[in-house]
Design a protein around this motif. Structure first.
Motif, PDB file in Angstrom:
ATOM      1  N   ILE A 169       1.540   7.000  29.068  1.00 16.88           N
ATOM      2  CA  ILE A 169       1.677   5.579  29.425  1.00 16.88           C
ATOM      3  C   ILE A 169       2.936   5.407  30.256  1.00 16.88           C
ATOM      4  O   ILE A 169       4.029   5.771  29.804  1.00 16.88           O
ATOM      5  CB  ILE A 169       1.752   4.704  28.158  1.00 16.88           C
ATOM      6  CG1 ILE A 169       0.478   4.866  27.331  1.00 16.88           C
ATOM      7  CG2 ILE A 169       1.958   3.241  28.528  1.00 16.88           C
ATOM      8  CD1 ILE A 169       0.490   4.098  26.031  1.00 16.88           C
ATOM      9  N   PRO A 170       2.861   4.868  31.466  1.00 18.76           N
ATOM     10  CA  PRO A 170       4.047   4.737  32.326  1.00 18.76           C
ATOM     11  C   PRO A 170       5.130   3.879  31.675  1.00 18.76           C
ATOM     12  O   PRO A 170       4.848   2.838  31.074  1.00 18.76           O
ATOM     13  CB  PRO A 170       3.492   4.063  33.595  1.00 18.76           C
ATOM     14  CG  PRO A 170       2.030   4.336  33.567  1.00 18.76           C
ATOM     15  CD  PRO A 170       1.641   4.375  32.120  1.00 18.76           C
ATOM     16  N   ARG A 171       6.365   4.317  31.821  1.00 18.41           N
ATOM     17  CA  ARG A 171       7.486   3.546  31.299  1.00 18.41           C
ATOM     18  C   ARG A 171       7.657   2.222  32.031  1.00 18.41           C
ATOM     19  O   ARG A 171       8.284   1.294  31.515  1.00 18.41           O
ATOM     20  CB  ARG A 171       8.776   4.353  31.426  1.00 18.41           C
ATOM     21  CG  ARG A 171       8.860   5.534  30.459  1.00 18.41           C
ATOM     22  CD  ARG A 171      10.172   6.274  30.643  1.00 18.41           C
ATOM     23  NE  ARG A 171      10.312   7.363  29.683  1.00 18.41           N
ATOM     24  CZ  ARG A 171      10.892   7.251  28.502  1.00 18.41           C
ATOM     25  NH1 ARG A 171      11.402   6.061  28.145  1.00 18.41           N
ATOM     26  NH2 ARG A 171      10.993   8.274  27.696  1.00 18.41           N
ATOM     27  N   PHE A 200       3.556  -4.758  20.024  1.00 19.62           N
ATOM     28  CA  PHE A 200       2.277  -5.267  19.529  1.00 19.62           C
ATOM     29  C   PHE A 200       1.405  -5.869  20.639  1.00 19.62           C
ATOM     30  O   PHE A 200       0.181  -5.822  20.531  1.00 19.62           O
ATOM     31  CB  PHE A 200       2.507  -6.305  18.438  1.00 19.62           C
ATOM     32  CG  PHE A 200       2.896  -5.719  17.115  1.00 19.62           C
ATOM     33  CD1 PHE A 200       1.946  -5.162  16.274  1.00 19.62           C
ATOM     34  CD2 PHE A 200       4.217  -5.678  16.717  1.00 19.62           C
ATOM     35  CE1 PHE A 200       2.297  -4.603  15.062  1.00 19.62           C
ATOM     36  CE2 PHE A 200       4.582  -5.117  15.504  1.00 19.62           C
ATOM     37  CZ  PHE A 200       3.619  -4.578  14.677  1.00 19.62           C
ATOM     38  N   GLN A 201       1.990  -6.416  21.684  1.00 19.96           N
ATOM     39  CA  GLN A 201       1.200  -7.076  22.722  1.00 19.96           C
ATOM     40  C   GLN A 201       0.995  -6.219  23.965  1.00 19.96           C
ATOM     41  O   GLN A 201       0.043  -6.446  24.704  1.00 19.96           O
ATOM     42  CB  GLN A 201       1.858  -8.400  23.119  1.00 19.96           C
ATOM     43  CG  GLN A 201       1.875  -9.428  22.017  1.00 19.96           C
ATOM     44  CD  GLN A 201       2.353 -10.797  22.489  1.00 19.96           C
ATOM     45  OE1 GLN A 201       2.612 -11.009  23.675  1.00 19.96           O
ATOM     46  NE2 GLN A 201       2.466 -11.741  21.567  1.00 19.96           N
ATOM     47  N   VAL A 202       1.862  -5.250  24.193  1.00 22.81           N
ATOM     48  CA  VAL A 202       1.749  -4.437  25.406  1.00 22.81           C
ATOM     49  C   VAL A 202       1.307  -3.010  25.083  1.00 22.81           C
ATOM     50  O   VAL A 202       0.332  -2.507  25.649  1.00 22.81           O
ATOM     51  CB  VAL A 202       3.096  -4.414  26.172  1.00 22.81           C
ATOM     52  CG1 VAL A 202       2.984  -3.530  27.414  1.00 22.81           C
ATOM     53  CG2 VAL A 202       3.517  -5.823  26.563  1.00 22.81           C
ATOM     54  N   VAL A 203       2.004  -2.361  24.180  1.00 20.89           N
ATOM     55  CA  VAL A 203       1.757  -0.942  23.916  1.00 20.89           C
ATOM     56  C   VAL A 203       0.552  -0.730  23.003  1.00 20.89           C
ATOM     57  O   VAL A 203      -0.311   0.104  23.279  1.00 20.89           O
ATOM     58  CB  VAL A 203       3.012  -0.286  23.305  1.00 20.89           C
ATOM     59  CG1 VAL A 203       2.736   1.172  22.956  1.00 20.89           C
ATOM     60  CG2 VAL A 203       4.173  -0.394  24.279  1.00 20.89           C
ATOM     61  N   LEU A 204       0.486  -1.472  21.914  1.00 17.88           N
ATOM     62  CA  LEU A 204      -0.557  -1.238  20.916  1.00 17.88           C
ATOM     63  C   LEU A 204      -1.974  -1.340  21.488  1.00 17.88           C
ATOM     64  O   LEU A 204      -2.826  -0.496  21.154  1.00 17.88           O
ATOM     65  CB  LEU A 204      -0.380  -2.203  19.744  1.00 17.88           C
ATOM     66  CG  LEU A 204      -1.181  -1.879  18.480  1.00 17.88           C
ATOM     67  CD1 LEU A 204      -0.783  -0.516  17.928  1.00 17.88           C
ATOM     68  CD2 LEU A 204      -0.963  -2.954  17.415  1.00 17.88           C
ATOM     69  N   PRO A 205      -2.287  -2.320  22.343  1.00 16.19           N
ATOM     70  CA  PRO A 205      -3.650  -2.341  22.916  1.00 16.19           C
ATOM     71  C   PRO A 205      -3.974  -1.105  23.752  1.00 16.19           C
ATOM     72  O   PRO A 205      -5.136  -0.699  23.826  1.00 16.19           O
ATOM     73  CB  PRO A 205      -3.643  -3.605  23.789  1.00 16.19           C
ATOM     74  CG  PRO A 205      -2.599  -4.481  23.176  1.00 16.19           C
ATOM     75  CD  PRO A 205      -1.543  -3.547  22.706  1.00 16.19           C
TER      76      PRO A 205
END
Length: 277
Positions: A165-167, A185-190
């Protein structure tokens, strides 16, 4: 080219035959034995039943000892859902932090993560800790045990997946005003959905089929899990093989259904993590 194609076809046919022998033949034996009457099932012969008693055996298994099998299914479902939820949540958080934030503690944490895969659990010290916490012989205690024992597997998968996943996504979210909790929770988890599905399915089957932990840490008829119900139909004095195999068949169905419906997601999550790691 034709020789290569022919060789590939032969290898494919052999793989299918091996799969049939290894997986389908034992399942067929379980099914036909579960459908027999008690005298015929006790012969343990791989043959069709002369008298089908499939439904009668289902009723007998579900009503044995005041419905202990139904209670066991409820207990196993509660334990599986709770333990896998904790595993997924902590594996996602720990794997993400280990991959994104490099510090002097990473080597120590990685050592303990790998140790969780290699070193077998110690039963007696674990029981002592559970007794001190008042969680021995309780479902919450076994939930914590199951969530802990499978955590290393999930952390390694998530960490390998996060590497792809790009930083820049993290940096863009921070620039937009997202804090650490909202970022995760809103950006990484999905974005972790493929690998999380893999963890959910694999660990759900492992927890649902767990026998040793339930035997050691959750004794008692009221706390029975599905694997421990097998004792009800086999003993030194009497073996009811028709009911025993019916119980095995009922226990096998939920994990089998999960693998059938989520097979592609499991492969996608495992291979994505392997490639990106």
């Amino acid at each position: 080219m034709r020789a290569v194609a022919l060789r590939g076809r032969v290898v494919g046919i052999l793989a299918i035959l091996v799969t049939v022998v290894v997986f389908l033949v034992p399942f067929a034996f379980i099914f036909v034995t579960a459908a027999k009457t008690a005298p015929e099932a006790n012969q343990l012969a791989f043959s069709l039943p002369t008298e089908w008693a499939l439904w009668d055996n289902v009723v007998a298994v579900l009503t044995t000892r005041d419905g202990i099998v139904l209670r066991a299914f409820i207990n196993s479902t509660v334990i599986t859902v709770a333990a896998v939820t904790l595993k997924v949540l902590f594996a996602a958080m720990v794997g993400y932090v280990l991959q994104r934030r490099q510090s002097r503690w990473n080597a120590i944490i990685n050592f303990f993560v790998l140790a969780g895969l290699i070193i077998p659990p110690a039963v007696v010290p674990t029981i002592w800790i559970l007794q001190g916490l008042g969680l021995f012989k309780t479902i919450p205690g076994l939930i914590l045990i199951e969530a802990t024992f499978g955590l290393s597997f999930g952390i390694l998968l998530v960490r390998a997946f996060v590497a792809g996943i790009p930083r820049e996504l993290d940096e863009a979210a921070v620039i937009d005003g997202a804090g650490p909790i909202r970022l995760f929770f809103q950006v990484v988890l999905p974005l972790l959905r493929p690998v999380l599905i893999t963890i959910i399915v694999v660990q759900s089957v492992a927890v649902f089929n767990e026998f040793q932990n339930a035997l050691y840490f959750l004794p008692g008829a009221q706390n029975a899990t599905v694997q421990l119900t097998l004792y009800n139909f086999s003993s030194q004095e009497l073996s009811q093989y028709n009911l025993l195999f019916m119980d095995i068949l009922l226990i096998t169905i939920p994990p089998l259904v999960m693998f059938i419906f989520f097979n592609r997601q499991i492969v996608a999550g495992m291979t994505s993590g392997a490639i990106k790691g």
